[in-house]
Write a protein that holds these residues in place. Structure first.
Motif, PDB file in Angstrom:
ATOM      1  N   LEU A 295      11.983   5.785  -2.337  1.00 22.83           N
ATOM      2  CA  LEU A 295      12.885   5.412  -1.246  1.00 22.83           C
ATOM      3  C   LEU A 295      12.074   4.632  -0.220  1.00 22.83           C
ATOM      4  N   PHE A 296      12.476   3.387   0.014  1.00 23.86           N
ATOM      5  CA  PHE A 296      11.725   2.472   0.876  1.00 23.86           C
ATOM      6  C   PHE A 296      12.562   2.189   2.116  1.00 23.86           C
ATOM      7  N   CYS A 297      12.093   2.635   3.278  1.00 23.55           N
ATOM      8  CA  CYS A 297      12.802   2.400   4.548  1.00 23.55           C
ATOM      9  C   CYS A 297      11.914   1.574   5.466  1.00 23.55           C
ATOM     10  N   VAL A 298      12.482   0.562   6.069  1.00 21.44           N
ATOM     11  CA  VAL A 298      11.679  -0.345   6.896  1.00 21.44           C
ATOM     12  C   VAL A 298      12.355  -0.552   8.255  1.00 21.44           C
TER      13      VAL A 298
ATOM     14  N   THR B 288       9.121   7.386   0.265  1.00 17.95           N
ATOM     15  CA  THR B 288       9.309   8.790  -0.139  1.00 17.95           C
ATOM     16  C   THR B 288       9.639   8.854  -1.632  1.00 17.95           C
ATOM     17  N   PRO B 289       8.952   9.699  -2.406  1.00 15.25           N
ATOM     18  CA  PRO B 289       9.262   9.804  -3.835  1.00 15.25           C
ATOM     19  C   PRO B 289      10.501  10.670  -4.065  1.00 15.25           C
ATOM     20  N   PHE B 290      11.285  10.314  -5.065  1.00 16.03           N
ATOM     21  CA  PHE B 290      12.373  11.205  -5.485  1.00 16.03           C
ATOM     22  C   PHE B 290      12.691  10.963  -6.952  1.00 16.03           C
ATOM     23  N   ASN B 291      13.351  11.938  -7.574  1.00 23.26           N
ATOM     24  CA  ASN B 291      13.590  11.917  -9.013  1.00 23.26           C
ATOM     25  C   ASN B 291      15.079  12.109  -9.289  1.00 23.26           C
ATOM     26  N   ILE B 292      15.607  11.279 -10.164  1.00 23.82           N
ATOM     27  CA  ILE B 292      16.998  11.411 -10.600  1.00 23.82           C
ATOM     28  C   ILE B 292      17.029  11.407 -12.127  1.00 23.82           C
ATOM     29  N   ASN B 293      17.490  12.498 -12.677  1.00 25.14           N
ATOM     30  CA  ASN B 293      17.627  12.615 -14.141  1.00 25.14           C
ATOM     31  C   ASN B 293      16.324  12.281 -14.864  1.00 25.14           C
ATOM     32  N   GLY B 294      15.230  12.750 -14.308  1.00 23.48           N
ATOM     33  CA  GLY B 294      13.938  12.544 -14.956  1.00 23.48           C
ATOM     34  C   GLY B 294      13.291  11.213 -14.686  1.00 23.48           C
TER      35      GLY B 294
ATOM     36  N   HIS C 123       0.830  -1.208   0.000  1.00 23.42           N
ATOM     37  CA  HIS C 123       0.000   0.000   0.000  1.00 23.42           C
ATOM     38  C   HIS C 123       0.867   1.263   0.000  1.00 23.42           C
ATOM     39  N   ALA C 124       1.921   1.260   0.819  1.00 17.78           N
ATOM     40  CA  ALA C 124       2.779   2.442   0.924  1.00 17.78           C
ATOM     41  C   ALA C 124       3.464   2.748  -0.405  1.00 17.78           C
ATOM     42  N   VAL C 125       3.990   1.723  -1.059  1.00 19.32           N
ATOM     43  CA  VAL C 125       4.675   1.923  -2.342  1.00 19.32           C
ATOM     44  C   VAL C 125       3.704   2.444  -3.400  1.00 19.32           C
TER      45      VAL C 125
END
Length: 301
Positions: free
Chosen positions: A75-78, A64-70, A28-30
């Motif tokens: 980011l998945f932390c558990v 957490t969403p993030f973008n690298i070079n488009g 669900h989180a992803v």
């Protein structure tokens, strides 16, 4: 998949595609982060398998969403919060339960000096029942802790099943969860003597009876039965309520509960742990409009 979830190969596309993943907080989180492009936090229960057997964990995940070079990533932390959740269960449930039982015993003792001889005999029986329930709660918790650590000792003895099941049913007939509900005398079919660990089997059957009573409505019936067909030993506990799909898919997860109050959820988990790791048996269930039946399947010792 990386953590060894026991359901990782049950869906067409691996993690996130089995019927069990529908109620997985990690999935669900992803999905929430991908579709909404925002952070999310979820908790989920997972059973992982390795060379030592199955281990139950309660995990908290941050996405957490993030973008690298488009390119968009998550980011998945558990974090393992199993101990934190377990302490919560102890504080909110186990201690509450034993305090309620101890309070009942105290109330009876305070009344004793003012009772007639006939009243005293009645209250004595009630106090004895509460004392047995109190000891049972403590011993069940002790067994579960030992089982999870892997140092639970097994003591195989011969059991006369009719007397064994009758005693457990009688105990739960007098339990608060049995109020306005019916427990019949157990049904016995086949050879009545078996060899197993009597204490652990009583924990397993007792947990199933208690769960069945808690799931039942006033006036409904719980039926306990035993069959021994040429060494195929099956103990069954039936109640008249059907479980929802969500409950069916998570019923054996540690800390999952069908109860309205949060923090519960060790009954069916402990049944599976004790049966499959220590009694060398199997647990299964069916749940339809005709009701829910849990089966404990043991082999001849």
């Amino acid at each position: 998949e990386a953590m060894g979830c026991i359901h990782k190969n049950e869906g067409p596309g691996g993690c996130g595609t089995s019927k069990f993943c529908k109620y997985c907080g990690a999935a669900h989180a992803v999905v929430n982060t991908i579709t909404k492009n925002e952070k999310d936090v979820q908790e989920y229960r997972i059973n992982i398998s390795d060379e030592t057997g199955i281990t139950a964990l309660t995990l908290r995940v941050w996405t957490t969403p993030f973008n690298i070079n488009g390119n968009n990533y998550v980011l998945f932390c558990v974090r393992d919060v199993s101990d934190e959740k377990y302490r919560y269960i102890l504080e909110r449930i186990f201690f509450d339960d034993i305090l309620n039982l101890a309070g009942g015993i105290q109330g009876i003792m305070e009344l004793m000096p003012d009772l007639t001889e006939e009243e005293a005999r009645t209250f004595y029986k009630e106090g004895l029942t509460l004392s047995k329930q109190l000891i049972g709660e403590i011993e069940s918790q002790k067994s579960l802790l030992q089982a999870e650590r892997g140092d639970l000792k097994i003591n195989i003895t011969e059991i006369f099943v009719p007397a064994f099941l009758s005693a457990i049913c009688t105990l739960y007939k007098n339990h608060p969860v049995a109020e306005n509900k019916i427990i019949y005398e157990p049904v016995i079919i086949g050879e009545p003597y078996i060899k197993t660990d009597k204490v652990l089997l009583s924990r397993v059957i007792g947990n199933l009876i208690k769960n069945a009573l808690e799931a039942s409505e006033p006036g409904q019936t719980v039926i306990v039965s035993y069959k021994n067909n040429n060494g195929e030993i099956v103990f069954s506990v039936h109640n008249e309520k059907e479980m929802s799909e969500e409950v069916k898919l998570q019923i054996f997860n540690r800390s999952f509960s069908t109860k309205a109050s949060s923090g519960r959820g060790l009954g069916t988990y402990s049944v599976k742990l004790l049966t499959e790791r220590y009694l060398k048996g199997k647990v299964d269930f069916t749940s339809t409009k005709k009701g829910t039946t849990f089966n404990i399947r043991l082999s001849v010792q």
